[in-house]
Motif scaffolding. Structure first.
Motif, short mmCIF file in Angstrom:
data_model
loop_
_atom_site.label_atom_id
_atom_site.label_comp_id
_atom_site.label_asym_id
_atom_site.label_seq_id
_atom_site.Cartn_x
_atom_site.Cartn_y
_atom_site.Cartn_z
N LEU A 29 -33.93 40.80 -18.12
CA LEU A 29 -34.31 42.20 -17.99
C LEU A 29 -34.20 42.93 -19.33
CD1 LEU A 29 -35.16 44.44 -16.03
CD2 LEU A 29 -32.73 44.90 -15.68
N ALA A 30 -33.12 42.68 -20.06
CA ALA A 30 -32.93 43.32 -21.36
C ALA A 30 -34.06 42.98 -22.31
CB ALA A 30 -31.59 42.91 -21.96
N GLN A 31 -34.49 41.73 -22.27
CA GLN A 31 -35.55 41.30 -23.18
C GLN A 31 -36.92 41.81 -22.73
OE1 GLN A 31 -36.17 37.05 -23.44
NE2 GLN A 31 -36.77 37.25 -25.58
N THR A 32 -37.24 41.69 -21.45
CA THR A 32 -38.59 42.04 -21.00
C THR A 32 -38.78 43.54 -20.82
OG1 THR A 32 -37.98 41.64 -18.69
CG2 THR A 32 -38.95 39.81 -19.91
N ALA A 33 -37.81 44.22 -20.22
CA ALA A 33 -37.98 45.64 -19.91
C ALA A 33 -37.58 46.56 -21.05
CB ALA A 33 -37.20 46.00 -18.65
N TYR A 34 -36.63 46.11 -21.88
CA TYR A 34 -36.10 47.00 -22.91
C TYR A 34 -36.31 46.48 -24.33
CZ TYR A 34 -33.89 49.10 -18.88
OH TYR A 34 -33.68 49.70 -17.67
N SER A 35 -36.92 45.32 -24.48
CA SER A 35 -37.14 44.70 -25.79
C SER A 35 -35.85 44.61 -26.60
CB SER A 35 -38.21 45.47 -26.58
OG SER A 35 -39.42 45.49 -25.88
N ALA A 36 -34.75 44.32 -25.91
CA ALA A 36 -33.44 44.23 -26.57
C ALA A 36 -33.42 43.02 -27.50
CB ALA A 36 -32.33 44.11 -25.53
N THR A 37 -32.70 43.16 -28.58
CA THR A 37 -32.55 42.06 -29.53
C THR A 37 -31.23 41.32 -29.36
OG1 THR A 37 -31.60 43.57 -31.17
CG2 THR A 37 -34.00 43.19 -31.24
N HIS A 38 -30.29 41.94 -28.62
CA HIS A 38 -29.01 41.29 -28.35
C HIS A 38 -28.37 41.93 -27.11
CE1 HIS A 38 -27.81 44.81 -30.72
NE2 HIS A 38 -26.65 44.73 -30.07
N ILE A 39 -27.39 41.23 -26.58
CA ILE A 39 -26.61 41.70 -25.43
C ILE A 39 -25.16 41.81 -25.90
CG2 ILE A 39 -25.73 41.10 -23.13
CD1 ILE A 39 -28.59 41.59 -22.88
#
Length: 85
Positions: A29-39
């Motif tokens: 979800l972080a990658q697909t919905a928020y384009s996050a680069t890290h958790i």
């Protein structure tokens, strides 16, 4: 930045795969919905099962805070991070 908080802290649910499932879902979800680069995840030093789960999933510590537990005893809050590839 934008932060989301998820908590799974009830001991009766530990060891049943819920943490692994939620962690995998959160990372997708972080990658697909928020384009996050890290958790980033934080875990108390007394939560050995949580710390081991995060370590096995590739998280590495980057900071630590001194806190107190409900009885006033010192406890460490360990902050961990994992890049999303």
């Amino acid at each position: 930045g934008d932060h989301r908080v998820v908590g799974l802290h009830r001991t009766e649910y530990r060891g049943q795969g819920a943490g692994s499932f939620l962690l995998a879902h959160m990372m997708r979800l972080a990658q697909t919905a928020y384009s996050a680069t890290h958790i980033e995840i934080s875990c108390f030093n007394t939560n050995t099962s949580g710390l081991l789960l995060y370590m096995h999933r590739g998280f590495t510590p980057f900071a630590m805070e001194s806190r107190t537990d409900h009885q006033g005893h010192p406890i460490a809050l360990i902050h961990m991070r994992k890049p999303i590839i």
